[in-house]
Design an enzyme around this catalytic site. Structure first.
Site, PDB file in Angstrom:
ATOM      1  N   LYS A   1       3.294 -16.629 -10.077  1.00  0.00           N
ATOM      2  CA  LYS A   1       4.566 -16.357 -10.707  1.00  0.00           C
ATOM      3  C   LYS A   1       5.116 -15.018 -10.244  1.00  0.00           C
ATOM      4  O   LYS A   1       4.309 -14.161  -9.857  1.00  0.00           O
ATOM      5  CB  LYS A   1       4.455 -16.391 -12.231  1.00  0.00           C
ATOM      6  CG  LYS A   1       3.303 -15.613 -12.866  1.00  0.00           C
ATOM      7  CD  LYS A   1       3.094 -14.166 -12.591  1.00  0.00           C
ATOM      8  CE  LYS A   1       4.176 -13.212 -13.009  1.00  0.00           C
ATOM      9  NZ  LYS A   1       3.825 -11.771 -12.660  1.00  0.00           N
TER      10      LYS A   1
ATOM     11  N   TYR B   1       6.712 -13.348 -18.904  1.00  0.00           N
ATOM     12  CA  TYR B   1       5.756 -13.852 -19.906  1.00  0.00           C
ATOM     13  C   TYR B   1       6.431 -14.026 -21.262  1.00  0.00           C
ATOM     14  O   TYR B   1       6.152 -14.988 -21.981  1.00  0.00           O
ATOM     15  CB  TYR B   1       4.560 -12.904 -20.041  1.00  0.00           C
ATOM     16  CG  TYR B   1       3.652 -12.953 -18.854  1.00  0.00           C
ATOM     17  CD1 TYR B   1       2.826 -14.052 -18.631  1.00  0.00           C
ATOM     18  CD2 TYR B   1       3.619 -11.923 -17.935  1.00  0.00           C
ATOM     19  CE1 TYR B   1       2.000 -14.110 -17.526  1.00  0.00           C
ATOM     20  CE2 TYR B   1       2.798 -11.971 -16.827  1.00  0.00           C
ATOM     21  CZ  TYR B   1       1.992 -13.068 -16.623  1.00  0.00           C
ATOM     22  OH  TYR B   1       1.176 -13.138 -15.526  1.00  0.00           O
TER      23      TYR B   1
HETATM   24  P1  NDP Z   1      -1.137  -7.054  -4.291  1.00  0.00           P
HETATM   25  O1  NDP Z   1      -0.158  -6.096  -3.697  1.00  0.00           O
HETATM   26  O2  NDP Z   1      -2.373  -6.502  -4.863  1.00  0.00           O
HETATM   27  O3  NDP Z   1      -1.565  -8.124  -3.184  1.00  0.00           O
HETATM   28  C1  NDP Z   1      -0.631  -8.819  -2.412  1.00  0.00           C
HETATM   29  C2  NDP Z   1      -1.294  -9.210  -1.094  1.00  0.00           C
HETATM   30  O4  NDP Z   1      -0.339  -9.947  -0.337  1.00  0.00           O
HETATM   31  C3  NDP Z   1      -1.675  -8.023  -0.198  1.00  0.00           C
HETATM   32  O5  NDP Z   1      -2.937  -7.504  -0.500  1.00  0.00           O
HETATM   33  C4  NDP Z   1      -1.644  -8.644   1.196  1.00  0.00           C
HETATM   34  O6  NDP Z   1      -2.852  -9.340   1.387  1.00  0.00           O
HETATM   35  C5  NDP Z   1      -0.566  -9.725   1.074  1.00  0.00           C
HETATM   36  N1  NDP Z   1       0.717  -9.346   1.705  1.00  0.00           N
HETATM   37  C6  NDP Z   1       1.304 -10.027   2.713  1.00  0.00           C
HETATM   38  N2  NDP Z   1       2.451  -9.461   3.064  1.00  0.00           N
HETATM   39  C7  NDP Z   1       2.606  -8.374   2.282  1.00  0.00           C
HETATM   40  C8  NDP Z   1       3.603  -7.363   2.194  1.00  0.00           C
HETATM   41  N3  NDP Z   1       4.697  -7.383   2.972  1.00  0.00           N
HETATM   42  N4  NDP Z   1       3.433  -6.387   1.281  1.00  0.00           N
HETATM   43  C9  NDP Z   1       2.355  -6.360   0.478  1.00  0.00           C
HETATM   44  N5  NDP Z   1       1.389  -7.301   0.512  1.00  0.00           N
HETATM   45  C10 NDP Z   1       1.502  -8.301   1.418  1.00  0.00           C
HETATM   46  O7  NDP Z   1      -0.329  -7.925  -5.332  1.00  0.00           O
HETATM   47  P2  NDP Z   1      -0.912  -8.790  -6.538  1.00  0.00           P
HETATM   48  O8  NDP Z   1      -2.169  -9.440  -6.144  1.00  0.00           O
HETATM   49  O9  NDP Z   1      -0.905  -7.965  -7.779  1.00  0.00           O
HETATM   50  O10 NDP Z   1       0.265  -9.876  -6.721  1.00  0.00           O
HETATM   51  C11 NDP Z   1       0.411 -10.988  -5.852  1.00  0.00           C
HETATM   52  C12 NDP Z   1       1.200 -12.090  -6.564  1.00  0.00           C
HETATM   53  O11 NDP Z   1       0.495 -12.463  -7.742  1.00  0.00           O
HETATM   54  C13 NDP Z   1       2.597 -11.694  -7.042  1.00  0.00           C
HETATM   55  O12 NDP Z   1       3.474 -12.781  -6.926  1.00  0.00           O
HETATM   56  C14 NDP Z   1       2.413 -11.346  -8.504  1.00  0.00           C
HETATM   57  O13 NDP Z   1       3.569 -11.530  -9.294  1.00  0.00           O
HETATM   58  C15 NDP Z   1       1.324 -12.334  -8.886  1.00  0.00           C
HETATM   59  N6  NDP Z   1       0.502 -11.829 -10.007  1.00  0.00           N
HETATM   60  C16 NDP Z   1       0.262 -12.671 -11.049  1.00  0.00           C
HETATM   61  C17 NDP Z   1      -0.512 -12.282 -12.098  1.00  0.00           C
HETATM   62  C18 NDP Z   1      -0.848 -13.237 -13.178  1.00  0.00           C
HETATM   63  O14 NDP Z   1      -1.359 -12.795 -14.214  1.00  0.00           O
HETATM   64  N7  NDP Z   1      -0.623 -14.522 -12.997  1.00  0.00           N
HETATM   65  C19 NDP Z   1      -1.035 -10.907 -12.188  1.00  0.00           C
HETATM   66  C20 NDP Z   1      -0.785 -10.113 -11.010  1.00  0.00           C
HETATM   67  C21 NDP Z   1      -0.014 -10.582  -9.976  1.00  0.00           C
HETATM   68  P3  NDP Z   1      -3.685  -9.281   2.749  1.00  0.00           P
HETATM   69  O15 NDP Z   1      -4.008  -7.816   2.981  1.00  0.00           O
HETATM   70  O16 NDP Z   1      -4.875 -10.095   2.461  1.00  0.00           O
HETATM   71  O17 NDP Z   1      -2.815  -9.848   3.835  1.00  0.00           O
END
Ligand code: NDP
Length: 365
Positions: free
Chosen positions: A114, A199
């Site tokens: 989401k 949420y």
């Molecule tokens: P993070 O920033 O921690 O991780 C995102 C990952 O996406 C990065 O580590 C990287 O992985 C990859 N990535 C690819 N392109 C980009 C870019 N241009 N900039 C940054 N990262 C990039 O984010 P979250 O894990 O917190 O969030 C990811 C998704 O999950 C979002 O949509 C967020 O809304 C959702 N979310 C949902 C939650 C829930 O409770 N359901 C809670 C937290 C987040 P790599 O290095 O492996 O390529």
């Protein structure tokens, strides 16, 4: 895959739904990888990341091999992997559409974090892409798979609180890294609203089962605060439902953590505090009979969500929170921003009926 988990028992590995996790950030590493370990009918078979070293290390810990690690450029080669039935997209919001469309094109089901997208149009395109490819799309709304939220919904539905009059929902936390993608409009699509306000929005829709027909919103960013140059700090809004119930919602990126909800009926009220956290959800009910904290089992929310999607894939069922649920929230968020910009209430299509966008309810118990 010819077996369906008819009971809540673990399936043998060969019968489980295989997933590629796309994006190895905080949510993936801290919550999703552990959730897959607890799963009954899902398994990790591939990882997609731009950071190969990190990905290889995680792969080793999972018993996966070098060949199971992909980058974004060779993502489409997952087509050659029959043991990858679905992808779980955990990327910044603005990338959800591209990776969903590419997954649909190579014949994979999609579980997408989401918010589903950064606009209603993108979200609709994602739904269309998966429908045309005859693949399932589920919005990863973990809250709607928790026993606590279902117990709250049951109380309202059975009339234990009398007629529901209003809901108050708050989701606030501190976002203090000015470089975070969440504060960049082109990657996040918005600020506190699509990240955490969502949420409040979809839990109010879940608890009532209804669709709001009008929203009235105000948004705020502290002048001069570098963090909120591109996206909003806070949104305060009201939603009116056809039954007459109203939801008052608040989300903020600049308060100490607060995540709670209260639903008030003519004969009682319930509170979830915390309401939106990963664990420790606490349901309290106050009726004419007295005040009671419901003791409920603690379950991994992400495990419940992932296994629901796997059960839908195995059983050919529409998920409880399909892509259409995500689309409806995008439409409502667009109306909320419009209302804040215009300073007046905004009407959306009036839809009567219950659970209009939802699919098969998740397993209970
Ligand atoms: P993070 O920033 O921690 O991780 C995102 C990952 O996406 C990065 O580590 C990287 O992985 C990859 N990535 C690819 N392109 C980009 C870019 N241009 N900039 C940054 N990262 C990039 O984010 P979250 O894990 O917190 O969030 C990811 C998704 O999950 C979002 O949509 C967020 O809304 C959702 N979310 C949902 C939650 C829930 O409770 N359901 C809670 C937290 C987040 P790599 O290095 O492996 O390529």
């Amino acid at each position: 895959m010819n077996r369906s988990p008819l009971e809540n028992k673990p399936l043998p590995p060969e019968d489980r739904v295989g997933y590629a996790l796309v994006g190895l950030g905080k949510l993936t590493l801290n919550e999703l990888v552990p959730a897959f370990r607890l799963s009954n009918c899902s398994k990790l078979t591939a990882l997609v990341s731009d950071d190969r070293e990190k990905a290889l290390e995680i792969a080793r810990g999972l018993g996966l091999e070098e060949k199971d690690v992909y980058d974004y450029a060779d993502y489409d080669r997952l087509a050659e992997r029959p043991d990858v039935n679905a992808v779980y997209i955990v990327l910044p919001n603005a990338l959800h559409r591209e990776y969903t469309e590419r997954a649909a094109r190579i014949g994979k089901h999609v579980l997408c974090e989401k918010p589903l997208a950064t606009s209603p149009e993108d979200a609709e395109t994602m739904v269309r892409a998966c429908a045309e490819a005859n693949r399932l799309l589920m919005t990863a709304y973990r809250m709607q798979y928790t026993p606590q939220l279902w117990a709250a919904r049951d109380l309202i539905e059975k009339g234990d609180l009398g007629r529901l009059k209003f809901i108050e929902a708050v989701d606030g936390q501190t976002e203090d890294d000015p470089g975070a993608w969440r504060l960049k409009r082109d990657l996040a699509g918005g600020g506190a609203l699509p990240d955490i306000g969502l949420y409040c929005l979809n839990t109010a829709r879940f608890l009532t089962g209804e669709e709001p027909y009008e929203v009235f919103a105000y948004q705020y960013s502290t002048p001069g605060d570098e963090r909120f140059k591109e996206v909003e700090e806070a949104v305060y809004w009201t939603m009116r439902f056809p039954s007459g119930a109203v939801a008052h919602c608040t989300c903020s990126y600049d308060v100490a953590e607060a995540k709670y909800l209260r639903a008030h009926g003519q004969k009682g009220w319930l509170s979830l505090d915390p309401a939106f956290s990963y664990e420790g959800l606490r349901l309290e009910v106050v009726t004419e009979e007295g005040r009671e904290v419901r003791q409920m089992r603690e379950e991994d929310q992400f495990r419940l969500e992932i296994d629901h999607f796997s059960e839908c894939i195995l059983g050919g069922k529409r998920p409880f929170t399909p892509g259409e649920e995500g689309v409806q929230d995008q439409r409502l968020m667009a109306a909320i921003y419009q209302s804040a910009a215009e300073g007046k209430p905004v009407r959306v299509e009036r839809l009567e009926g219950k659970d209009l966008f939802r699919g098969a309810p998740p397993r209970r118990g």
